[in-house]
Design a protein around this motif. Structure first.
Motif, PDB file in Angstrom:
ATOM      1  N   SER A  56       0.857  -1.196   0.000  1.00 44.71           N
ATOM      2  CA  SER A  56       0.000   0.000   0.000  1.00 44.71           C
ATOM      3  C   SER A  56       0.891   1.244   0.000  1.00 44.71           C
ATOM      4  CB  SER A  56      -0.905   0.042   1.238  1.00 44.71           C
ATOM      5  OG  SER A  56      -0.150   0.326   2.397  1.00 44.71           O
ATOM      6  N   ALA A  57       0.283   2.372  -0.333  1.00 45.61           N
ATOM      7  CA  ALA A  57       1.026   3.637  -0.230  1.00 45.61           C
ATOM      8  C   ALA A  57       1.294   3.970   1.229  1.00 45.61           C
ATOM      9  CB  ALA A  57       0.242   4.767  -0.890  1.00 45.61           C
ATOM     10  N   THR A  58       0.400   3.548   2.104  1.00 44.96           N
ATOM     11  CA  THR A  58       0.615   3.767   3.536  1.00 44.96           C
ATOM     12  C   THR A  58       1.911   3.089   3.977  1.00 44.96           C
ATOM     13  OG1 THR A  58      -1.778   3.831   3.830  1.00 44.96           O
ATOM     14  CG2 THR A  58      -0.455   3.489   5.811  1.00 44.96           C
ATOM     15  N   THR A  82      -5.257  16.174   3.237  1.00 48.44           N
ATOM     16  CA  THR A  82      -4.751  14.917   2.687  1.00 48.44           C
ATOM     17  C   THR A  82      -5.441  13.772   3.384  1.00 48.44           C
ATOM     18  OG1 THR A  82      -2.760  13.607   2.210  1.00 48.44           O
ATOM     19  CG2 THR A  82      -2.830  14.718   4.347  1.00 48.44           C
ATOM     20  N   PHE A  83      -5.211  12.572   2.850  1.00 48.33           N
ATOM     21  CA  PHE A  83      -5.682  11.376   3.532  1.00 48.33           C
ATOM     22  C   PHE A  83      -4.812  11.176   4.784  1.00 48.33           C
ATOM     23  CE2 PHE A  83      -5.857   6.619   3.843  1.00 48.33           C
ATOM     24  CZ  PHE A  83      -7.152   6.580   4.307  1.00 48.33           C
ATOM     25  N   ALA A  85      -3.210   8.932   6.031  1.00 47.73           N
ATOM     26  CA  ALA A  85      -1.977   8.143   5.937  1.00 47.73           C
ATOM     27  C   ALA A  85      -0.724   9.012   5.844  1.00 47.73           C
ATOM     28  CB  ALA A  85      -2.042   7.206   4.732  1.00 47.73           C
ATOM     29  N   SER A  86      -0.821  10.183   5.192  1.00 46.65           N
ATOM     30  CA  SER A  86       0.357  11.058   5.040  1.00 46.65           C
ATOM     31  C   SER A  86       0.888  11.479   6.406  1.00 46.65           C
ATOM     32  CB  SER A  86       0.030  12.327   4.255  1.00 46.65           C
ATOM     33  OG  SER A  86      -0.816  12.082   3.174  1.00 46.65           O
ATOM     34  N   VAL A 134       1.917  16.813  -0.480  1.00 45.11           N
ATOM     35  CA  VAL A 134       0.965  15.891  -1.126  1.00 45.11           C
ATOM     36  C   VAL A 134       0.460  16.555  -2.403  1.00 45.11           C
ATOM     37  CG1 VAL A 134      -1.240  14.677  -0.846  1.00 45.11           C
ATOM     38  CG2 VAL A 134       0.271  14.999   1.133  1.00 45.11           C
ATOM     39  N   ASP A 160       4.256  12.693  -1.254  1.00 44.38           N
ATOM     40  CA  ASP A 160       3.119  11.782  -1.284  1.00 44.38           C
ATOM     41  C   ASP A 160       2.384  12.049  -2.598  1.00 44.38           C
ATOM     42  OD1 ASP A 160       0.806  10.330  -1.113  1.00 44.38           O
ATOM     43  OD2 ASP A 160       0.365  10.865   0.966  1.00 44.38           O
ATOM     44  N   SER A 162       0.433   9.951  -4.124  1.00 42.88           N
ATOM     45  CA  SER A 162      -0.615   8.919  -4.242  1.00 42.88           C
ATOM     46  C   SER A 162      -1.625   9.257  -5.328  1.00 42.88           C
ATOM     47  CB  SER A 162      -1.348   8.762  -2.900  1.00 42.88           C
ATOM     48  OG  SER A 162      -0.488   8.193  -1.946  1.00 42.88           O
ATOM     49  N   HIS A 163      -1.829  10.567  -5.565  1.00 41.17           N
ATOM     50  CA  HIS A 163      -2.805  11.001  -6.568  1.00 41.17           C
ATOM     51  C   HIS A 163      -2.177  11.212  -7.941  1.00 41.17           C
ATOM     52  CE1 HIS A 163      -5.384  13.231  -3.262  1.00 41.17           C
ATOM     53  NE2 HIS A 163      -5.125  11.972  -2.966  1.00 41.17           N
ATOM     54  N   SER A 186       0.233   5.428  -4.832  1.00 39.06           N
ATOM     55  CA  SER A 186      -0.780   4.462  -4.370  1.00 39.06           C
ATOM     56  C   SER A 186      -1.434   3.800  -5.574  1.00 39.06           C
ATOM     57  CB  SER A 186      -1.866   5.160  -3.548  1.00 39.06           C
ATOM     58  OG  SER A 186      -2.933   4.261  -3.286  1.00 39.06           O
ATOM     59  N   LYS A 191      -7.373   5.185  -7.489  1.00 33.75           N
ATOM     60  CA  LYS A 191      -6.240   5.998  -7.945  1.00 33.75           C
ATOM     61  C   LYS A 191      -6.025   5.804  -9.463  1.00 33.75           C
ATOM     62  CE  LYS A 191      -5.851   7.314  -3.684  1.00 33.75           C
ATOM     63  NZ  LYS A 191      -4.967   6.936  -2.607  1.00 33.75           N
ATOM     64  N   GLY A 198      -1.960  -1.549  -3.077  1.00 34.48           N
ATOM     65  CA  GLY A 198      -0.561  -1.520  -3.471  1.00 34.48           C
ATOM     66  C   GLY A 198      -0.001  -0.125  -3.451  1.00 34.48           C
ATOM     67  N   TYR A 334     -10.440  16.845   1.674  1.00 27.43           N
ATOM     68  CA  TYR A 334     -10.480  15.999   2.846  1.00 27.43           C
ATOM     69  C   TYR A 334     -10.877  16.824   4.055  1.00 27.43           C
ATOM     70  CZ  TYR A 334      -7.581  12.756   0.120  1.00 27.43           C
ATOM     71  OH  TYR A 334      -7.096  11.927  -0.849  1.00 27.43           O
TER      72      TYR A 334
HETATM   73  C1  LIG Z   1      -4.842   6.938  -1.095  1.00 30.25           C
HETATM   74  C2  LIG Z   1      -3.871   7.788  -0.375  1.00 30.25           C
HETATM   75  C3  LIG Z   1      -2.924   7.276   0.526  1.00 30.25           C
HETATM   76  C4  LIG Z   1      -2.929   5.858   0.985  1.00 30.25           C
HETATM   77  O1  LIG Z   1      -2.887   4.962  -0.038  1.00 30.25           O
HETATM   78  P1  LIG Z   1      -3.093   3.406   0.247  1.00 30.25           P
HETATM   79  O2  LIG Z   1      -2.488   2.768  -0.972  1.00 30.25           O
HETATM   80  O3  LIG Z   1      -4.563   3.190   0.347  1.00 30.25           O
HETATM   81  O4  LIG Z   1      -2.383   3.062   1.496  1.00 30.25           O
HETATM   82  C5  LIG Z   1      -1.988   8.132   1.066  1.00 30.25           C
HETATM   83  N1  LIG Z   1      -1.989   9.434   0.772  1.00 30.25           N
HETATM   84  C6  LIG Z   1      -2.896   9.971  -0.059  1.00 30.25           C
HETATM   85  C7  LIG Z   1      -2.815  11.424  -0.365  1.00 30.25           C
HETATM   86  C8  LIG Z   1      -3.876   9.166  -0.643  1.00 30.25           C
HETATM   87  O5  LIG Z   1      -4.786   9.710  -1.449  1.00 30.25           O
END
Ligand SMILES: *Cc1c(COP(=O)(O)O)cnc(C)c1O
Length: 390
Positions: A56-58, A82-83, A85-86, A134, A160, A162-163, A186, A191, A198, A334
């Protein structure tokens, strides 16, 4: 009107399915040849030297923090928009997190706010060890400005992204790590490309790449040069040299990712076509859309509007709920991270980042994904027009 329109979703073709089935019939479901092939494909596409695929991106953000030696007592800054996880990733390492307000036009971490906060932090002797910008909605942050600040104040940078796979900054693909130590993608199904679950961490630094690989897999190495000296008969084929995790991606997932990579440019073009149509169709509605910098080419993971609430007789919630009730499954990206109960317990409170909060009070994410049809898009705009009272 009957079927729901989500804000994002994957596109899976027969070729994707065949790629996955082929792995299922092969000798290796994990730790086989597909993961390194997927890593090479993404690194090659982005122009980075190394890529480490994870589950995962996390996880990628976590091992990125570990690779940069972020630990107890360190400070890491990110954006509130942001989500979670960041911000969670540095917490996993025992670090403290703080937030830099956003640019209200792009919704990205503001390089100006960062510069101001650094001056203050420097005066108090509490500079961050790393900053995690991000690339909100797929538009790159002003990485050149952030990179210059990192040189002045001595912090590391984890993007980050992810996007943002497939997006560009100053003519180059996000992920080439020109302005950062590590970039994270991510591959969640909403995504740009997906592996189910992943993520990936990219870097140009071989030492960081090596650490990312070790942290992904228990902190174990089978490279003799890295092993600790032991009497010859005690040296086996591997040693654990750090405390790592099992964050590995399977070959099943990597095969799907590799197959999706073949269509990434098409995905981005489709997203641009949808965004361009929205830009035109929304011109007369009481809202603003994200400003796109001249130097940026967004991947358009998200299409977020901000309602001009002063011009309508509806609340943010009313518009949001009216759209969902009509089957347009809009979302909100968010809630400022520090407004989450877990973060409020750390001492953050309402008003900390005024721009992020104002944004949160007005933002709605409209559907955008490859395969969204023109008629579905027209329906989204029609429902939005009605919901805002037009
Ligand atoms: C989706 C997302 C994540 C986490 O991604 P995962 O693959 O679901 O762990 C982290 N940061 C941002 C900005 C995201 O949009």
């Amino acid at each position: 009107m009957n079927s729901m329109i989500p804000y994002g979703r994957q596109e899976i073709t027969d070729a994707d399915i065949e790629a996955v089935v082929e792995v299922l019939r092969s000798d290796f479901l994990t730790q086989g040849p597909m993961v390194p092939r997927f890593e090479s494909a993404v690194a090659g596409y982005c122009g980075a030297k190394h890529a480490v695929a994870v589950n995962s991106a996390t996880s990628a953000l976590h091992i990125a923090c570990m690779a940069l030696d972020i630990g107890l007592g360190d400070l890491v800054w990110t954006t509130p928009t942001t989500f979670v996880a960041s911000a969670n990733a540095p917490l996993y390492c025992g670090a403290k997190v703080d937030f830099v307000d956003i640019d209200p036009r792009t919704y990205n971490l503001s390089a100006e706010c960062l510069a101001e906060k650094l001056v203050e932090a420097n005066a108090r002797g509490v500079l961050p060890k790393a900053v995690i910008p991000v690339h909100m909605c797929g538009q790159s942050c002003d990485m050149e400005a952030i990179h210059l600040l990192s040189q002045k104040y001595g912090f590391r940078i984890i993007e980050d992204a992810s996007h943002a796979i497939g997006g560009k900054y100053k003519g180059e693909l996000v992920g080439n790590c020109r302005y950062s130590d590590i970039t994270v993608f991510s591959f969640h199904p909403v995504k740009i490309i997906t592996t189910g679950e992943g993520g990936m961490a990219l870097t140009n630094d071989p030492a960081l790449s090596n650490r990312l690989q070790r942290h992904r897999s228990h902190g174990i190495t089978s490279n003799r040069d890295e092993m600790f000296a032991r009497p010859a008969d005690e040296i086996w084929n591997y040693q654990q040299i750090y405390l790592g995790y099992n964050y590995r991606m399977t070959d099943i997932q990597a095969a799907l990712g590799l197959s999706q990579m073949q269509r990434i440019d098409d995905f981005i073009l489709q997203r641009h076509a949808i965004a361009t149509r929205y830009n035109e169709m929304l011109l007369d509605l009481p809202l603003v859309t994200a400003q796109q910098h001249l130097h940026s080419y967004s991947s358009y993971h998200l299409y977020v509007i901000r309602l001009k609430l002063a011009e309508i007789n509806k609340t943010h919630r009313q518009v949001y709920e009216a759209m969902r009730a009509s089957g347009i499954l809009v979302n909100l990206h968010y809630i400022p991270v520090y407004r989450q109960p877990y973060y409020e317990q750390m001492g953050f409170s309402a008003g900390y980042c005024p721009q992020a909060e104002q944004y949160y009070a007005e933002a709605i994410t409209l559907p955008i994904y490859p395969g969204l049809t023109n008629s579905q898009q027209s329906l989204v705009v029609e429902v939005l027009n009605t919901a805002t009272g037009g």
